[in-house]
Design a protein around this motif. Structure first.
Motif, PDB file in Angstrom:
ATOM      1  N   PHE A 141      40.519  43.114  34.907  1.00 30.08           N
ATOM      2  CA  PHE A 141      40.274  41.997  35.825  1.00 30.08           C
ATOM      3  C   PHE A 141      41.531  41.190  36.153  1.00 30.08           C
ATOM      4  O   PHE A 141      41.585  39.987  35.895  1.00 30.08           O
ATOM      5  N   PRO A 142      42.554  41.834  36.719  1.00 30.23           N
ATOM      6  CA  PRO A 142      43.730  41.058  37.129  1.00 30.23           C
ATOM      7  C   PRO A 142      43.372  39.981  38.154  1.00 30.23           C
ATOM      8  O   PRO A 142      44.104  39.003  38.306  1.00 30.23           O
ATOM      9  N   ASP A 143      42.227  40.147  38.832  1.00 26.16           N
ATOM     10  CA  ASP A 143      41.822  39.161  39.840  1.00 26.16           C
ATOM     11  C   ASP A 143      40.907  38.076  39.273  1.00 26.16           C
ATOM     12  O   ASP A 143      40.286  37.322  40.012  1.00 26.16           O
ATOM     13  N   ASN A 144      40.796  38.027  37.918  1.00 31.23           N
ATOM     14  CA  ASN A 144      39.959  36.982  37.323  1.00 31.23           C
ATOM     15  C   ASN A 144      40.824  35.960  36.593  1.00 31.23           C
ATOM     16  O   ASN A 144      41.578  36.307  35.685  1.00 31.23           O
ATOM     17  N   VAL A 145      40.695  34.686  36.996  1.00 36.32           N
ATOM     18  CA  VAL A 145      41.590  33.651  36.452  1.00 36.32           C
ATOM     19  C   VAL A 145      41.364  33.423  34.948  1.00 36.32           C
ATOM     20  O   VAL A 145      42.276  33.006  34.240  1.00 36.32           O
ATOM     21  N   LYS A 146      40.146  33.744  34.454  1.00 40.11           N
ATOM     22  CA  LYS A 146      39.864  33.492  33.037  1.00 40.11           C
ATOM     23  C   LYS A 146      40.505  34.535  32.116  1.00 40.11           C
ATOM     24  O   LYS A 146      40.611  34.336  30.908  1.00 40.11           O
ATOM     25  N   PHE A 147      40.922  35.662  32.711  1.00 35.17           N
ATOM     26  CA  PHE A 147      41.557  36.710  31.909  1.00 35.17           C
ATOM     27  C   PHE A 147      43.082  36.693  32.037  1.00 35.17           C
ATOM     28  O   PHE A 147      43.757  37.577  31.552  1.00 35.17           O
ATOM     29  N   ARG A 148      43.610  35.676  32.688  1.00 34.77           N
ATOM     30  CA  ARG A 148      45.071  35.564  32.808  1.00 34.77           C
ATOM     31  C   ARG A 148      45.663  35.035  31.510  1.00 34.77           C
ATOM     32  O   ARG A 148      45.035  34.239  30.818  1.00 34.77           O
ATOM     33  N   LYS A 149      46.894  35.452  31.248  1.00 35.12           N
ATOM     34  CA  LYS A 149      47.592  34.962  30.041  1.00 35.12           C
ATOM     35  C   LYS A 149      47.729  33.443  30.053  1.00 35.12           C
ATOM     36  O   LYS A 149      47.786  32.800  29.007  1.00 35.12           O
ATOM     37  N   THR A 150      47.793  32.869  31.257  1.00 34.18           N
ATOM     38  CA  THR A 150      47.989  31.421  31.388  1.00 34.18           C
ATOM     39  C   THR A 150      46.686  30.638  31.213  1.00 34.18           C
ATOM     40  O   THR A 150      46.713  29.411  31.099  1.00 34.18           O
ATOM     41  N   ALA A 151      45.556  31.339  31.214  1.00 33.48           N
ATOM     42  CA  ALA A 151      44.266  30.644  31.117  1.00 33.48           C
ATOM     43  C   ALA A 151      44.097  30.024  29.732  1.00 33.48           C
ATOM     44  O   ALA A 151      44.646  30.510  28.744  1.00 33.48           O
ATOM     45  N   ASP A 152      43.316  28.947  29.672  1.00 34.37           N
ATOM     46  CA  ASP A 152      43.038  28.322  28.386  1.00 34.37           C
ATOM     47  C   ASP A 152      41.567  27.967  28.317  1.00 34.37           C
ATOM     48  O   ASP A 152      41.121  27.098  29.055  1.00 34.37           O
ATOM     49  N   ASP A 200      35.295  32.539  42.557  1.00 32.64           N
ATOM     50  CA  ASP A 200      33.831  32.443  42.426  1.00 32.64           C
ATOM     51  C   ASP A 200      33.456  31.832  41.065  1.00 32.64           C
ATOM     52  O   ASP A 200      34.327  31.614  40.225  1.00 32.64           O
ATOM     53  N   PRO A 201      32.158  31.555  40.836  1.00 29.83           N
ATOM     54  CA  PRO A 201      31.773  30.869  39.589  1.00 29.83           C
ATOM     55  C   PRO A 201      32.128  31.650  38.319  1.00 29.83           C
ATOM     56  O   PRO A 201      32.138  31.082  37.232  1.00 29.83           O
ATOM     57  N   TYR A 202      32.414  32.945  38.444  1.00 29.49           N
ATOM     58  CA  TYR A 202      32.709  33.759  37.269  1.00 29.49           C
ATOM     59  C   TYR A 202      34.213  33.908  37.030  1.00 29.49           C
ATOM     60  O   TYR A 202      34.640  34.600  36.121  1.00 29.49           O
ATOM     61  N   GLY A 203      34.995  33.290  37.904  1.00 29.87           N
ATOM     62  CA  GLY A 203      36.443  33.336  37.720  1.00 29.87           C
ATOM     63  C   GLY A 203      37.154  34.386  38.560  1.00 29.87           C
ATOM     64  O   GLY A 203      38.370  34.538  38.479  1.00 29.87           O
ATOM     65  N   PHE A 204      36.401  35.134  39.383  1.00 28.36           N
ATOM     66  CA  PHE A 204      37.025  36.167  40.215  1.00 28.36           C
ATOM     67  C   PHE A 204      37.579  35.562  41.503  1.00 28.36           C
ATOM     68  O   PHE A 204      36.895  34.797  42.180  1.00 28.36           O
TER      69      PHE A 204
END
Length: 329
Positions: free
Chosen positions: A112-123, A5-9
Motif C-alpha cells: 500500500f504505497p498509496d496508503n498514508v497509514k503505511f508510510r514510514k512517516t505515519a504515526d 479516503d477514510p481508510y487512508g488510501f
C-alpha cells in the motif's frame, strides 16, 4: 474534496468525485439504516448465532463500527483467539526464521504505497504492526510461511480491526480455513480455483469462455490477482469490504460469485476483444466504473446474476480441476 479516503488510501488523479459523491450520499442512508438494525441484533452482548437472518444482514453489509467484531465471530477467529490466550505474543517472542523475516521485510515498503497509514512517516506507522502479524503467522503456519499477497490481506485486516492480534486470527481464518490452499508454496488451491472459474464461465457465460479459448488466454493471466488479493487494489475499498463480509460468513464461493458477476455484466464489452492483449485489457477495465463503485447494488447482483452456485458444484469442479493440474504436474 478529500484526497485521502477514510481508510487512508490516496485517491487516484482521475478519481471521479462527482459520481462518487452521488453514490455515497445514497449509500449513507443505507448504512445508517443498517447500523440501527445491527445494533439491535447485537444488543450489546456481542454474540451472533448463524441464521438466515444473520446471513441476510451480512449480505446487506456490516456497518464499519461492528465489522471487526462480526468478522471475528462468524469466521471462528474469536473462538480460536479465546482458546489460545497469549499464543500470538509467544510467537513474536520465540525464535525467528531469518529467511522468512527477510522476505517479509522486503515487502514492507511495497505494501500500500498509496496508503498514508503505511508510510514510514505515519504515526503510528502500520508497517510495524503488519510486520508483526506476518512474522507471527509465518511461524504459526510453517507450511505456508509467507508469500506475496498475504501482506495486502493482513494490511486490510489491520485497517479494519485496528488490532494486531485480531488481524492475526482473521488471517488464520482466511488462509487456514476459508481459502483452500491458496498460499502454500505450490499454490495448488489457487491454481485449481482459477480453473474452476473457467469451468463455471463455460457453464454460465459460454461466449466468453469460447473467446478465451480461441485466443489461447489462460484464466490465470486475467484473474489470478482477484483470487490472491481477494479483490484488494482491484475493486473500490467499500466494495471489497462488502465482499469480505460475505466471505467470512459464507466462504470461498463468494469469490466465484463476484468474478462471474463482473464477467457476466460486461459480457458484450469483453466480446468486443479481437486479440490476446485486447482481452487482457478488457479484464482490467471491467473492474472499474459505476457497477463496482455502487457496492450496494453490486452485492445484490452477485447473489442473483450468476444464478445458483452450490458448494457441491464447486467441490466437484475443484476435484476434477485439481486432478487435471496434478496430472500435468
Amino acid at each position: 474534496f478529500c484526497r485521502v479516503d477514510p481508510y487512508g488510501f490516496e485517491r487516484p488523479e482521475d478519481f471521479d468525485y462527482a459520481s462518487y459523491e452521488a453514490f455515497f450520499s445514497r449509500y449513507l442512508v443505507v448504512l445508517t439504516r443498517r447500523a440501527i438494525k445491527w445494533s439491535k441484533l447485537l444488543k450489546g452482548n456481542n454474540s451472533i448465532q448463524k441464521s438466515l437472518k444473520v446471513k441476510r444482514y451480512i449480505r446487506k453489509g456490516i456497518p464499519n463500527e461492528h465489522r471487526a467484531l462480526v468478522w471475528m465471530i462468524v469466521s471462528g477467529a474469536q473462538a480460536n483467539m479465546e482458546q489460545n490466550p497469549g499464543y500470538y505474543h509467544r510467537l513474536l517472542e520465540g525464535e525467528k526464521n531469518d529467511k522468512l523475516v527477510e522476505a517479509i521485510k522486503t515487502d514492507m515498503n511495497r505494501t500500500f504505497p498509496d496508503n498514508v497509514k503505511f508510510r514510514k512517516t505515519a504515526d503510528p506507522c502500520l508497517q510495524h504492526t503488519l510486520y508483526n502479524v506476518l512474522v507471527a503467522y509465518g511461524h504459526h503456519n510453517k507450511a505456508v510461511g509467507y508469500c506475496q499477497g498475504m501482506n495486502f490481506i493482513a494490511g486490510y485486516l489491520i485497517l479494519i480491526t485496528k488490532n494486531e492480534e485480531e488481524s492475526f486470527w482473521l488471517l488464520d481464518a482466511l488462509i487456514g480455513r476459508i481459502l483452500p490452499d491458496y498460499y502454500s508454496p505450490a499454490m495448488l488451491g489457487l491454481k485449481t480455483d482459477q480453473e474452476v472459474l473457467g469451468e463455471l464461465v463455460k457453464m454460465k457465460v459460454p461466449a466468453v469462455a469460447e473467446l478465451m479459448e480461441r485466443h489461447g488466454v489462460m484464466w490465470t493471466l486475467v484473474v489470478s490477482r482477484w483470487f490472491i488479493c481477494l479483490f484488494i487494489d482491484i475493486l473500490p475499498v467499500e466494495t471489497v469490504l462488502r465482499i469480505w463480509d460475505c466471505l467470512f460468513y459464507e466462504g470461498s464461493k463468494i469469490i466465484f460469485r463476484v468474478a462471474l458477476t463482473l464477467i457476466k455484466q460486461h459480457q458484450a464489452f469483453i466480446l468486443e476483444a479481437t486479440n490476446f492483449p485486447d482481452i487482457c485489457d478488457k479484464f482490467k477495465q471491467i473492474t472499474k466504473g459505476t457497477l463496482v463503485t455502487e457496492c450496494h447494488s453490486f452485492m445484490q447482483k452477485i447473489f442473483t446474476d450468476p444464478g445458483s452456485l452450490s458448494m457441491a458444484t464447486i467441490n466437484r469442479l475443484r476435484e476434477t480441476c485439481r486432478e487435471k493440474l496434478l496430472s500435468q504436474g
